[in-house]
Scaffold this motif. Sequence first.
Motif, PDB file in Angstrom:
ATOM      1  N   GLN A 110     166.277   7.285  -2.716  1.00 12.37           N
ATOM      2  CA  GLN A 110     165.438   8.168  -1.898  1.00 12.37           C
ATOM      3  C   GLN A 110     163.971   7.749  -1.995  1.00 12.37           C
ATOM      4  O   GLN A 110     163.243   7.766  -0.997  1.00 12.37           O
ATOM      5  N   LYS A 111     163.541   7.338  -3.198  1.00 12.38           N
ATOM      6  CA  LYS A 111     162.151   6.897  -3.365  1.00 12.38           C
ATOM      7  C   LYS A 111     161.880   5.661  -2.512  1.00 12.38           C
ATOM      8  O   LYS A 111     160.792   5.495  -1.965  1.00 12.38           O
ATOM      9  N   ILE A 112     162.868   4.770  -2.414  1.00 15.68           N
ATOM     10  CA  ILE A 112     162.687   3.567  -1.596  1.00 15.68           C
ATOM     11  C   ILE A 112     162.586   3.969  -0.122  1.00 15.68           C
ATOM     12  O   ILE A 112     161.679   3.526   0.600  1.00 15.68           O
ATOM     13  N   LEU A 113     163.477   4.853   0.301  1.00 14.25           N
ATOM     14  CA  LEU A 113     163.486   5.239   1.723  1.00 14.25           C
ATOM     15  C   LEU A 113     162.244   6.031   2.117  1.00 14.25           C
ATOM     16  O   LEU A 113     161.859   6.048   3.292  1.00 14.25           O
ATOM     17  N   THR A 114     161.626   6.699   1.139  1.00 13.10           N
ATOM     18  CA  THR A 114     160.417   7.454   1.465  1.00 13.10           C
ATOM     19  C   THR A 114     159.145   6.642   1.177  1.00 13.10           C
ATOM     20  O   THR A 114     158.038   7.172   1.266  1.00 13.10           O
ATOM     21  N   GLY A 115     159.323   5.379   0.797  1.00 12.71           N
ATOM     22  CA  GLY A 115     158.160   4.502   0.639  1.00 12.71           C
ATOM     23  C   GLY A 115     157.458   4.623  -0.698  1.00 12.71           C
ATOM     24  O   GLY A 115     156.387   4.052  -0.875  1.00 12.71           O
ATOM     25  N   LEU A 116     158.049   5.331  -1.644  1.00 14.36           N
ATOM     26  CA  LEU A 116     157.395   5.452  -2.956  1.00 14.36           C
ATOM     27  C   LEU A 116     157.609   4.213  -3.810  1.00 14.36           C
ATOM     28  O   LEU A 116     156.817   3.914  -4.689  1.00 14.36           O
ATOM     29  N   LEU A 117     158.694   3.495  -3.546  1.00 12.74           N
ATOM     30  CA  LEU A 117     158.942   2.221  -4.238  1.00 12.74           C
ATOM     31  C   LEU A 117     159.058   1.144  -3.165  1.00 12.74           C
ATOM     32  O   LEU A 117     159.872   1.277  -2.253  1.00 12.74           O
ATOM     33  N   SER A 118     158.228   0.125  -3.281  1.00  8.91           N
ATOM     34  CA  SER A 118     158.221  -0.858  -2.187  1.00  8.91           C
ATOM     35  C   SER A 118     158.678  -2.252  -2.614  1.00  8.91           C
ATOM     36  O   SER A 118     158.883  -3.120  -1.765  1.00  8.91           O
ATOM     37  N   ASP A 119     158.858  -2.476  -3.917  1.00 10.26           N
ATOM     38  CA  ASP A 119     159.222  -3.836  -4.333  1.00 10.26           C
ATOM     39  C   ASP A 119     160.746  -4.006  -4.413  1.00 10.26           C
ATOM     40  O   ASP A 119     161.289  -4.406  -5.443  1.00 10.26           O
ATOM     41  N   TYR A 120     161.402  -3.711  -3.298  1.00 12.61           N
ATOM     42  CA  TYR A 120     162.854  -3.879  -3.229  1.00 12.61           C
ATOM     43  C   TYR A 120     163.193  -5.184  -2.502  1.00 12.61           C
ATOM     44  O   TYR A 120     162.333  -5.764  -1.837  1.00 12.61           O
ATOM     45  N   ARG A 121     164.448  -5.615  -2.647  1.00  8.38           N
ATOM     46  CA  ARG A 121     164.931  -6.758  -1.869  1.00  8.38           C
ATOM     47  C   ARG A 121     165.890  -6.256  -0.810  1.00  8.38           C
ATOM     48  O   ARG A 121     166.465  -5.181  -0.944  1.00  8.38           O
ATOM     49  N   GLY A 122     166.061  -7.015   0.243  1.00  5.85           N
ATOM     50  CA  GLY A 122     166.910  -6.578   1.341  1.00  5.85           C
ATOM     51  C   GLY A 122     166.072  -5.824   2.361  1.00  5.85           C
ATOM     52  O   GLY A 122     164.848  -5.987   2.410  1.00  5.85           O
ATOM     53  N   SER A 123     166.738  -4.981   3.137  1.00  8.83           N
ATOM     54  CA  SER A 123     166.009  -4.298   4.203  1.00  8.83           C
ATOM     55  C   SER A 123     166.295  -2.799   4.196  1.00  8.83           C
ATOM     56  O   SER A 123     167.432  -2.371   3.981  1.00  8.83           O
ATOM     57  N   ALA A 124     165.244  -2.020   4.405  1.00  8.81           N
ATOM     58  CA  ALA A 124     165.392  -0.565   4.541  1.00  8.81           C
ATOM     59  C   ALA A 124     164.512  -0.144   5.714  1.00  8.81           C
ATOM     60  O   ALA A 124     163.280  -0.147   5.601  1.00  8.81           O
ATOM     61  N   VAL A 125     165.141   0.127   6.841  1.00  3.45           N
ATOM     62  CA  VAL A 125     164.390   0.484   8.050  1.00  3.45           C
ATOM     63  C   VAL A 125     164.572   1.981   8.310  1.00  3.45           C
ATOM     64  O   VAL A 125     165.694   2.474   8.430  1.00  3.45           O
ATOM     65  N   VAL A 126     163.463   2.691   8.338  1.00  2.00           N
ATOM     66  CA  VAL A 126     163.489   4.129   8.600  1.00  2.00           C
ATOM     67  C   VAL A 126     162.662   4.403   9.848  1.00  2.00           C
ATOM     68  O   VAL A 126     161.484   4.031   9.903  1.00  2.00           O
TER      69      VAL A 126
END
Lengths: 237, 281
Positions: free
Chosen positions: B44-60
Amino acid sequence: MRALISSFTQFWRQISKDSMLLVVCVSPILAGLAFRFGIPEAEKLLTSYFGKSAVLAPYYLLFDIFLGILTPYMFCFASAMVILEDIDSSLTNYLSVTPIGKSGYLLSRLVFPGAISALLSFVILTIFTLTNISVLQNILLSFFTACIGVLISLLIVALSGNKVEGMAIAKLGGLFLLGVPIPFFITGAERYYAAVLPSFWVSSFMLAPSIWNAIGIVVTIICWSGILYRWFKKKIA
Amino acid sequence: MIRVKDLSFSYTGKPFLENISFEVGRGEIFGFLGPSGAGKSTLQKILTGLLSDYRGSAVVNGIEVKRHTNSFYENIGVDFEFPSLYEKLTAKQNLEFFGLLYQRKLITIPDLLRMVHLENDADKKVSDFSKGMKSRLNFIKALLHNPDILFLDEPTSGLDPSNSYDMKKIIKAERDRGKTIILTTHNMLDATELCDRVAFIVDGKIKALDTPHNLIMSKGAAKLCYAYFEGREKSGECLLSHTGSDELLKKLISDNKLLSIHSSEPTLNDIFMEITGRALQ
């Protein structure tokens, strides 16, 4: 911009609802009055008691620097307390997922209070100075001490778990000010032991305005902000 | 509205989320189910932009989350599990302040307060609110700017059954208005009742993803249990799919000797345990 202003207004609202923080914000004016009127009176008493022409007068600039640094210190302490309260209430996380974002939150809680403290520091020094420092010196002193104030905010938030701990760490933050008297009392090379402190360079600059002292201020402020901001960021993540 | 592909994330170098992929459409309630520490909140933190250093893609909402600007949040409402409110302000002052952060047209504060039965507490300080009242106020705070995407973390936590029922009704109504809702929970009853689809997350991986109904029915373990009297009360059971071949049951029905009869489906929690080997609650 509206979001930023709202967040900053909320910051003031939080301070106004906390009597301790209100007193903290007013204290530089009280200190200014005490410095401006109390110290010359004390000087009169001391000179007549010791039979000397000057006792405190050679250190009037030191008092001015302390007064200049006190306003940002107090304001930024209040700012750190508000941030800690926001962290306690999970508001830093929540505001980070609103249009104000993390950057806007930091602007409204660190940069705006820092800028206002610089302005107030300038006004307080203009009114209560003991040495009649020049306008340019006053501007530079207010700006640099505001930067030190922001560093102290970062330090308090980075090292504290809550407001009570924050008050204890604020005392540790006072160590940042230890550099102020050193150039006045130590003239040998030993004084550079305090060179890691931005306040040492600010004091040195006010005593002897030179490019090297200015570089010392800038370098120490950049280094400390780099270290403290990294810790601070982990805290508000 | 949400498209996640091969998403991986790590806090310490050791993978925490691995190869997560799913899509959520408009007007859908999508649930993340999993035990504590499974990675639901991190996702949820990744999808809400609180964590940005992920790999792959998350488009909201058409935006790759790691490249979002602050206007990204104009269209997103987040209800964290723990209330984030100014305790020294009243409910109304809290909503007024948070409303000022948005440029979108807001839902009026009296309407929002009425929705969760707080209309008589508008001028009460939040510090005087009970846990449930704070949860309800926190929830409507996420609806204030009428966002198209809602992230809800344990929205019924701390609510009494009546308020929990009302809250679920509001969530379903928001879904029916076309909102995309991501629900993070470890409450399988809420998930079964609310979610159109659920993803079981364990150890940072999606172990299953389907509608609650399909997940339950895919196991084909629904049974028929019945009781009858034969000298004393006795019971029997058979698989729902084999009802016609249970001679005793057929006889009991024709002789009108059944005392009770009911079907017994596995719960989402049973399915979760079967798939992941762990319990949710």
